[in-house]
Design a protein around this motif. Structure first.
Motif, PDB file in Angstrom:
ATOM      1  N   GLY A   1     -74.344  62.900  58.559  1.00  0.00           N
ATOM      2  CA  GLY A   1     -75.377  62.538  59.643  1.00  0.00           C
ATOM      3  C   GLY A   1     -76.865  62.536  59.067  1.00  0.00           C
ATOM      4  O   GLY A   1     -77.601  62.339  59.938  1.00  0.00           O
ATOM      5  N   GLY A   2     -76.953  62.359  57.856  1.00  0.00           N
ATOM      6  CA  GLY A   2     -78.216  61.934  57.381  1.00  0.00           C
ATOM      7  C   GLY A   2     -79.194  63.283  56.966  1.00  0.00           C
ATOM      8  O   GLY A   2     -80.422  63.122  57.113  1.00  0.00           O
TER       9      GLY A   2
ATOM     10  N   LEU B   1     -79.564  65.514  54.776  1.00  0.00           N
ATOM     11  CA  LEU B   1     -80.090  65.683  53.690  1.00  0.00           C
ATOM     12  C   LEU B   1     -81.470  64.718  53.435  1.00  0.00           C
ATOM     13  O   LEU B   1     -82.173  64.779  52.631  1.00  0.00           O
ATOM     14  CB  LEU B   1     -79.205  65.555  52.571  1.00  0.00           C
ATOM     15  N   LEU B   2     -80.953  63.312  53.833  1.00  0.00           N
ATOM     16  CA  LEU B   2     -82.055  62.208  53.881  1.00  0.00           C
ATOM     17  C   LEU B   2     -83.138  62.802  54.522  1.00  0.00           C
ATOM     18  O   LEU B   2     -84.446  62.432  54.333  1.00  0.00           O
ATOM     19  CB  LEU B   2     -81.246  61.171  54.445  1.00  0.00           C
ATOM     20  N   HIS B   3     -83.006  63.116  55.834  1.00  0.00           N
ATOM     21  CA  HIS B   3     -84.166  63.638  56.597  1.00  0.00           C
ATOM     22  C   HIS B   3     -85.142  64.416  56.099  1.00  0.00           C
ATOM     23  O   HIS B   3     -86.300  64.797  56.162  1.00  0.00           O
ATOM     24  CB  HIS B   3     -83.697  63.806  58.144  1.00  0.00           C
ATOM     25  N   GLU B   4     -84.201  65.470  55.422  1.00  0.00           N
ATOM     26  CA  GLU B   4     -84.907  66.664  54.616  1.00  0.00           C
ATOM     27  C   GLU B   4     -85.788  66.198  53.574  1.00  0.00           C
ATOM     28  O   GLU B   4     -87.042  66.656  53.527  1.00  0.00           O
ATOM     29  CB  GLU B   4     -84.134  67.683  54.377  1.00  0.00           C
ATOM     30  N   ARG B   5     -85.128  65.437  52.806  1.00  0.00           N
ATOM     31  CA  ARG B   5     -85.974  64.810  51.725  1.00  0.00           C
ATOM     32  C   ARG B   5     -87.115  64.088  52.273  1.00  0.00           C
ATOM     33  O   ARG B   5     -88.409  64.029  51.644  1.00  0.00           O
ATOM     34  CB  ARG B   5     -84.954  64.013  51.057  1.00  0.00           C
TER      35      ARG B   5
ATOM     36  N   ALA C   1     -82.517  68.077  62.637  1.00  0.00           N
ATOM     37  CA  ALA C   1     -82.016  68.956  63.905  1.00  0.00           C
ATOM     38  C   ALA C   1     -80.875  68.298  64.502  1.00  0.00           C
ATOM     39  O   ALA C   1     -79.840  68.812  64.950  1.00  0.00           O
ATOM     40  CB  ALA C   1     -82.970  69.314  64.987  1.00  0.00           C
ATOM     41  N   GLN C   2     -80.971  66.960  64.698  1.00  0.00           N
ATOM     42  CA  GLN C   2     -79.613  66.175  65.327  1.00  0.00           C
ATOM     43  C   GLN C   2     -78.775  65.975  64.413  1.00  0.00           C
ATOM     44  O   GLN C   2     -77.418  65.753  64.979  1.00  0.00           O
ATOM     45  CB  GLN C   2     -80.428  64.838  65.507  1.00  0.00           C
TER      46      GLN C   2
ATOM     47  N   TRP D   1     -73.281  66.842  63.368  1.00  0.00           N
ATOM     48  CA  TRP D   1     -72.347  65.991  62.587  1.00  0.00           C
ATOM     49  C   TRP D   1     -71.608  67.036  61.802  1.00  0.00           C
ATOM     50  O   TRP D   1     -72.083  68.024  61.401  1.00  0.00           O
ATOM     51  CB  TRP D   1     -72.930  65.120  61.519  1.00  0.00           C
ATOM     52  N   PRO D   2     -70.241  66.896  61.460  1.00  0.00           N
ATOM     53  CA  PRO D   2     -69.378  67.738  60.611  1.00  0.00           C
ATOM     54  C   PRO D   2     -70.013  67.514  59.047  1.00  0.00           C
ATOM     55  O   PRO D   2     -70.582  66.682  58.576  1.00  0.00           O
ATOM     56  CB  PRO D   2     -68.177  67.039  60.694  1.00  0.00           C
TER      57      PRO D   2
END
Length: 459
Positions: free
Chosen positions: A134-135, A137-141, A296-297, A301-302
């Motif tokens: 769901g992205g 980890l990317l969004h957190e980074r 948050a979105q 996702w699993p």
């Protein structure tokens, strides 16, 4: 001067990917067409060290000391270090995780007639890697990277604020030193007048009322001189705190006020506002909040992780690394929350609300930045005219005082008229000095409002 800040706002709307929350353009400020006030001067562009055109070595030294030891700057640098550490942690979450494990134990095997305790040793490597479906980890980074950008800009803003406060405090101190000289000269002049009046009183040429008036004026100006001394102590101790030093060990000797006043260009490009570090920080914070909507979105996702392990297990420590004792395994772990009582939806709503709040904060910061520029430009424009009027008033008051003093010594005017002329001359000199000081303060204020002078971004 046309304001061309539309690209700045457009960049906010395009930031992030389509899967995260969008920013409502209505929440962002609309750039005005022009500034209300301009300053009709030609000026050379300020350098990155914006205070150097003031051409005052003492000011240069104070700013350098403040940049090295000011506690506000050090606190901002510490918060930047924390943000960089958080970014390192977020980046590490996107990489495979490799670990080593070893163990030793003693146990018996169940089901035997006479169970015999046996030793067991194990050692191996474990590998885990989370697939960022769901992205999240990317969004957190990305959010952590934007936090670092915001902290970098807040550090720059802290430095600029301290530099401006040092300059303002120092220039106020020098103006006060000049004002103290004016008051001291006035006290000395009133002292001479008192001596003359006492002689004439003893000779019966003046009344006791005139003598009392001179004594009252002398005492009032002595009180004013003491008040200025008190104010100077306050300014000096404030400067000590700004440079990170103990006030009792800090002092600035009075000297002539020779600090140059940089001229402000007649036209200031609106793009200068993009360089303001507080605006840049607010923009990064808004984009970070947008990225956290994506975090948050992604909770919908699993989660899916790949795992692998390899090593050895043996009842004999010496056989642990032999091929016969080796073991390995691979796996795929997945998880999908089915019912969470609305927790994920609430998390998305909270992230979007935070993004909206950051958009409002950016709008407020933008409007305050425009206000700062307008205030200082307006002040400088009016102070130019006020300076000319004050100069005329000082010249006229000085001439009137000379004439009144001559006529008083010749017995042609009363002492009251002489005192009024001297009081008017003092008031006009101090008023002119205050206008000059206000010009310095407004110039520093404009430099601060523009993010460090009037050199455009990238210059």
């Amino acid at each position: 001067m046309k304001l061309t800040l539309t690209p700045l706002i457009a960049a906010l709307l395009l930031a992030g990917c389509a899967s995260v929350g969008t920013i409502d353009p209505a929440q962002l400020p609309q750039a005005p067409a022009t500034y209300k006030a301009t300053v009709a001067n030609d000026a050379a562009a300020l350098t990155a060290s914006w205070w150097r055109p003031f051409a005052d070595p003492v000011l240069d030294d104070l700013v350098a000391r403040a940049m090295a030891t000011n506690t506000s700057v050090q606190s901002a640098a510490s918060r930047l270090a924390q943000a960089r550490a958080a970014l390192g942690s977020a980046q590490a979450g996107r990489l495979p995780q490799l670990g080593a494990a070893a163990g030793a134990g003693r146990s018996s095997t169940p089901g035997q007639a006479a169970p015999q305790p046996a030793n067991q040793y194990s050692a191996g490597l474990n590998l885990a890697y989370e697939l960022d479906l769901g992205g999240r980890l990317l969004h957190e980074r990305n959010a952590a990277a934007l936090d670092v950008q915001a902290r970098e800009q807040l550090l720059a803003d802290a430095r600029l604020l301290v530099q401006a406060n040092v300059a303002r405090g120092y220039l106020a101190l020098r103006a006060l030193d000049t004002e103290r000289e004016i008051v001291r000269d006035t006290v000395a002049a009133y002292g001479e007048t008192l001596s003359l009046t006492e002689k004439r009183a003893r000779a019966g040429d003046v009344a006791d009322l005139d003598l009392a008036r001179v004594r009252a004026e002398l005492a009032a100006n002595e009180s004013e001189a003491l008040s200025l001394e008190r104010r100077r102590i306050e300014l000096e101790t404030a400067l000590a705190v700004l440079v990170g030093e103990v006030p009792s060990g800090f002092s600035l000797e009075p000297h002539a006020w020779t600090t140059a006043l940089p001229a402000v260009p007649a036209g200031l490009p609106s793009e200068l506002l993009q360089r303001r570090p507080d605006l840049a920080a607010a923009r990064s914070q808004l984009q970070a909040a947008q990225a956290r909507v994506g975090v948050a979105q992604a909770a919908w996702w699993p989660s899916l992780s790949l795992t692998a392990q390899g090593g050895g297990i043996s009842s004999e420590l010496s056989n642990l690394l032999k091929s016969g004792a080796s073991t390995w395994g691979v796996g795929l772990l997945g998880a999908l929350p089915i019912f969470d009582g609305g927790r994920r939806e609430a998390g998305v709503n909270a992230a979007r609300s935070q993004m909206d709040a950051q958009a409002i904060a950016f709008r407020e910061q933008f409007l305050l930045a425009l206000k700062d520029v307008e205030d200082q430009l307006g002040a400088l424009s009016l102070l130019q005219a006020q300076e000319q009027a004050s100069a005329r008033a000082v010249s006229a008051a000085g001439q009137a005082l000379k004439l009144s003093d001559t006529r008083y010594r010749n017995g042609l005017v009363s002492q009251l008229e002489l005192l009024d002329a001297r009081r008017s001359e003092l008031a006009n000199r101090r008023s002119a000095l205050q206008v000059r000081s206000a010009q310095y303060q407004a110039t520093v204020g404009l430099i601060r409002a523009l993010g460090g002078g009037w050199v455009g971004p990238g210059a």
